[in-house]
Design a protein around this motif. Sequence first.
Motif, PDB file in Angstrom:
ATOM      1  N   GLN A 102       7.537  -6.866  -4.584  1.00  0.00           N
ATOM      2  CA  GLN A 102       7.118  -8.207  -4.985  1.00  0.00           C
ATOM      3  C   GLN A 102       6.381  -8.202  -6.323  1.00  0.00           C
ATOM      4  OE1 GLN A 102       4.848  -9.271  -1.508  1.00  0.00           O
ATOM      5  NE2 GLN A 102       6.597 -10.280  -0.520  1.00  0.00           N
ATOM      6  N   ARG A 103       5.549  -7.198  -6.548  1.00  0.00           N
ATOM      7  CA  ARG A 103       4.711  -7.191  -7.746  1.00  0.00           C
ATOM      8  C   ARG A 103       5.493  -6.928  -9.023  1.00  0.00           C
ATOM      9  NH1 ARG A 103      -0.497  -3.788  -8.225  1.00  0.00           N
ATOM     10  NH2 ARG A 103       0.190  -2.577  -6.427  1.00  0.00           N
ATOM     11  N   ASP A 117       4.893  -4.761  -1.138  1.00  0.00           N
ATOM     12  CA  ASP A 117       4.002  -5.134  -2.230  1.00  0.00           C
ATOM     13  C   ASP A 117       4.569  -4.698  -3.585  1.00  0.00           C
ATOM     14  OD1 ASP A 117       1.398  -6.006  -3.362  1.00  0.00           O
ATOM     15  OD2 ASP A 117       1.160  -3.874  -3.770  1.00  0.00           O
ATOM     16  N   ALA A 158       4.194  -2.208   4.373  1.00  0.00           N
ATOM     17  CA  ALA A 158       3.431  -3.179   3.571  1.00  0.00           C
ATOM     18  C   ALA A 158       3.359  -2.739   2.123  1.00  0.00           C
ATOM     19  CB  ALA A 158       2.025  -3.338   4.162  1.00  0.00           C
ATOM     20  N   GLU A 159       3.204  -1.425   1.891  1.00  0.00           N
ATOM     21  CA  GLU A 159       3.085  -0.919   0.523  1.00  0.00           C
ATOM     22  C   GLU A 159       4.382  -1.129  -0.254  1.00  0.00           C
ATOM     23  OE1 GLU A 159       0.442   1.756   3.117  1.00  0.00           O
ATOM     24  OE2 GLU A 159       2.442   0.852   3.259  1.00  0.00           O
TER      25      GLU A 159
END
Length: 532
Positions: free
Chosen positions: A36-37, A33, A29-30
């Motif tokens: 995507q960020r 993220d 998940a990290e």
Amino acid sequence: MTEQWKHWSLREKVGQLFVFGFHGYAPSAEIVDMIQRFGVGGLVYFTRNIVDAKQVHGLSASLAQTASAAGRPPMFLAVDQEGGMVARLVKGVTLIPGNMALGATGSPEAARETARISGEQLRAVGINLNFAPCIDVNNNPDNPVINVRSYGDNAKFVSEFGLAAVRGYQEAGVSATVKHFPGHGDTNVDSHRDLPLLPHDRERLEAIELVPFRQSAGDTDFIMTAHVCLPALDPTGVPSTLSQPVLTGLLREEIGFGGIIITDCLEMNAIDKFYGPEKGAVMALQAGADMVLICHTPAKQLAAVEAVVRAVEQGKLSESRIDESVGRILRAKAARGIDEPLAPWEQVEQQLDTKDQREKVRQWSESSVTLVKDEAGLLPLRSDAKTLVLWPEIVAVSEADEMMDGDGTLGARLASRIGDLTERRMNEPDALHNLEAFEQIVFVSYDAAKLPAERAVAERLMQIAQEKTVAVSVRNPMDLLVYPQVGTFLATYESRPLALEAAAKVLTGEVAPSGKLPVGISEQYPLGWSWK
């Protein structure tokens, strides 16, 4: 892609300067993220991310889709696939020999052909950047981290093999990375654990350590830095990874390297213990690095990105310095075509571990086996003699190793060739029990100088059964110095299946040994030596 980036935000540009590791067989998940960020320049796979070739193919496709869906540029997907004892992907591909085994063949073509084979397989499963080859000159037998990862102990010899491997990987469409600049071969400290120091003067560095890097600089896409202090190059005591005189002054300006400078992992103790990844990332970029590698901890990865952004905002790092690296990274990505979509697994599977790949690698593996001496005339082994094989515990002797189960033993390979064979584990209490019952003994050592239990067995065995013992090293040829009185000594350079099979063939006379020592063991057994 090469022009659009000029309109990116600062965080998006900074994101391209990082290569991160993550945990698990699927994207964490990290890491999703962070992609995507702000996008990340690349990701690196470890054994903790890998099951087999099919799973890696799926993982690479998933990560590429994540970046594409978020409107981010394609990522370098990297791995440490050096071959031999340092290999992350071993199932579903043809594993190539490690560097010292290739050095023992005496042929740089071995390095080029095996690198091309490995590169073709890596690219097929989505890996487009290999942190290989290691071109450190292993001229310190006490080196705890390089050792068999080096082609040998002679700078010219290492240079020829390293350049050949670079060309092999890049012919296959995979960016090569020569490491660890400006040289980690003559240290007796592992930078995973502490900060090594090389006290040599510039003249000595030019004669040995720097030779392979000068040779490869015009060809390789990447050069990886070493967390090593060299006062002759930077008297401030700053490790090379963070040193402007080393990265910009020497590598970029003097040597003229125009490719990507990437740090070794900033979570290694040589940096983490003294600087930390946040400060280290800023210092590395100030020094001239293009990409920063942080392999393990999401919080440290994010903090390092934010530290670089802050450094630019505060004027400690210029945005033009960031832009210079972003442009270099994106040009390299375009040149290697890393935005090309992966072929479907059904098509890729046909390209992996083929009969032709296995045959070529087998031939080079067999060519590496080195008979150092047979004063006792014990070879070939007798197929009708009662035989004992003493097998060591195969353990990680360096934090670069990631040990894999299932490689098997030398005894298992000899069992089909010798009728009456017993194999004992060296760590068993009765390993040396009733030796008089055996007509021939094969003692297998892994890294006896560093493993006290193995050394103790060797010393005891030489006292009571030396005259009928054949010694085989399956990693470090320097093991001979632990038991120099043995009459017959065979060197292989890894305990991988192909090497064990090759050793069994040589021991039983199926294959004539043709390897030559890529390192000098002693004056009696110098570089290039083999038993005639």
